[in-house]
Design a protein around this motif. Structure first.
Motif, PDB file in Angstrom:
ATOM      1  N   GLY A  78     -13.579 -38.575   8.947  1.00 59.27           N
ATOM      2  CA  GLY A  78     -14.379 -38.057   7.665  1.00 59.27           C
ATOM      3  C   GLY A  78     -14.593 -36.776   7.752  1.00 59.27           C
ATOM      4  N   VAL A  79     -14.858 -36.376   6.543  1.00 60.05           N
ATOM      5  CA  VAL A  79     -14.983 -34.809   6.093  1.00 60.05           C
ATOM      6  C   VAL A  79     -16.609 -34.638   6.125  1.00 60.05           C
ATOM      7  CG1 VAL A  79     -14.548 -32.901   4.646  1.00 60.05           C
ATOM      8  CG2 VAL A  79     -12.795 -34.465   5.468  1.00 60.05           C
ATOM      9  N   TYR A  80     -17.312 -33.543   6.879  1.00 60.26           N
ATOM     10  CA  TYR A  80     -18.611 -33.468   6.726  1.00 60.26           C
ATOM     11  C   TYR A  80     -19.058 -31.966   6.385  1.00 60.26           C
ATOM     12  CZ  TYR A  80     -18.252 -37.559   9.558  1.00 60.26           C
ATOM     13  OH  TYR A  80     -18.203 -38.968   9.983  1.00 60.26           O
ATOM     14  N   ALA A  81     -19.975 -31.764   6.124  1.00 60.76           N
ATOM     15  CA  ALA A  81     -20.701 -30.223   5.928  1.00 60.76           C
ATOM     16  C   ALA A  81     -22.111 -30.262   6.653  1.00 60.76           C
ATOM     17  CB  ALA A  81     -20.697 -29.857   4.541  1.00 60.76           C
ATOM     18  N   PRO A  82     -22.439 -29.082   6.994  1.00 61.63           N
ATOM     19  CA  PRO A  82     -24.046 -28.875   7.424  1.00 61.63           C
ATOM     20  C   PRO A  82     -24.944 -29.386   6.679  1.00 61.63           C
ATOM     21  CG  PRO A  82     -22.766 -27.131   7.886  1.00 61.63           C
ATOM     22  CD  PRO A  82     -21.781 -27.735   7.046  1.00 61.63           C
ATOM     23  N   LYS A  83     -25.997 -30.037   7.034  1.00 65.61           N
ATOM     24  CA  LYS A  83     -26.879 -30.541   6.381  1.00 65.61           C
ATOM     25  C   LYS A  83     -27.549 -29.385   5.327  1.00 65.61           C
ATOM     26  CE  LYS A  83     -29.963 -33.926   5.200  1.00 65.61           C
ATOM     27  NZ  LYS A  83     -29.283 -35.285   4.776  1.00 65.61           N
TER      28      LYS A  83
END
Ligand code: ASP
Length: 328
Positions: free
Chosen positions: A256-261
């Motif tokens: 998966g690809v994520y970013a900071p909240k």
């Protein structure tokens, strides 16, 4: 009556508009500098390869370079923590595999929460694994390997990429189903672990198919089985571990690809559009196909699908890991 109230209200609304405007401007101009894509393992391994493969077309879509940064350590949890604490401006994004879900059960306490500290951009691809041995390891098939491990267990060394890595998870399930413990050798990723397997410094390794198929075909490593319930089209003669007696062995590595909240939604949308475009790129598809890697359907290439999958996987793996009995 509080005479300051209208003034406060005015100030608050001006400041509010200011914040909104600056947010909007940021999102509109995003990205106006290179974007860092963090990889939780060493360069040259499977996660790194997928990251580098999608970084180029993603950069083209975004109009800025996407720079891959390797931040290995503690089976991927060092990088997860780094990204969880990063500025939520879209300039640091993250690719991780199912270790994002399994780490929860492998560590007593994580310094971040996979379900609370990230924004979810989309799923990427599913990668099978293979159980490999060094070329001159005596056993020539799975049955012989089983017997060899049972008589030489203190001697046998199994490489992995640390607690939280899928190579560790695969090794853990393998040992638990076999009912033996071997000596575990942790690396910063399966890139360096595979190098040592090729060099004969370690005995066995569970690794994704991303780099391993050519070495298997050239007989530079021994292969004892695939970790999925079905055989792989690229290795039709290699039996599954399940069909060789390790019933229910089923490990396929999702990403998966994520970013900071807190990364603004318009920024997430731009990253998601770039990810989707990269996954539709014929060169990316051809490269992944050749390693028996499946790009996920478009319906899974989005944030809500990734978030739901992560949640389901945390619930799926927790009991399996606890039953398989704890990390090395
Ligand atoms: N294959 C790895 C793992 O075992 C990590 C890597 O991509 O190097 O999790």
């Amino acid at each position: 009556m509080n005479l300051n109230k209208p003034l406060n209200a005015l100030l608050a609304s001006v400041l509010g508009v200011g914040v909104l405007l600056s947010g909007a401007v940021n999102a509109q101009n995003y990205p106006d500098k290179p974007v860092t894509l963090v990889v939780p393992f060493a360069a040259g391994g499977p996660t790194d390869s997928i990251a580098r493969l999608i970084a180029v077309p993603m950069g083209k879509s975004l109009g800025q370079t996407v720079v891959v940064e390797n931040a290995p350590g503690a089976g991927g949890t060092v990088a997860s923590n780094k990204v969880a604490k990063a500025k939520p401006d879209g300039y640091m994004i993250y690719i991780h595999h199912m270790g994002m879900a399994t780490a929860q059960a492998l560590y007593d306490k994580l310094p971040y929460d996979p379900m609370k500290d990230f924004e979810y951009i989309g799923q990427v691809a599913d990668v099978p694994m293979v159980l490999l041995g060094r070329k001159n390891l005596p056993p020539n098939n799975f049955k012989e390997l089983e017997a060899y491990i049972k008589t030489n267990k203190e001697k046998v060394t199994m490489a992995n990429a640390g607690p939280g890595a899928v190579s560790q998870l695969c090794g853990l399930i393998f040992q638990s189903k076999l009912g033996v413990r071997v000596t575990t050798v942790p690396y910063k990723g399966t890139g360096p672990a595979l190098t040592d397997l090729l060099g004969g410094q370690v005995d066995i390794l569970c690794d994704q198919t991303t780099q391993t198929i050519p070495y298997i075909k050239d007989n530079r490593v021994k292969v004892y089985g695939v970790t999925t319930p079905k055989r792989l089209s690229a290795l039709p003669n290699v039996p599954t571990l399940d069909e060789q007696g390790l019933k229910g062995f089923d490990v396929k590595v999702w990403h998966g690809v994520y970013a900071p909240k807190g990364t603004p939604k318009p920024v997430l949308d731009k990253i998601n559009a770039a990810l989707k475009k990269a996954l539709a790129d014929p060169d990316v598809k051809a490269r992944l196909d050749s390693s028996n890697i499946d790009i996920v359907p478009v319906a899974k290439q989005n944030g809500p699908a990734l978030q739901a999958h992560l949640d389901a996987e945390i619930n799926r793996w927790g009991p399996i890991i606890r039953k398989a009995n704890i990390p090395d």
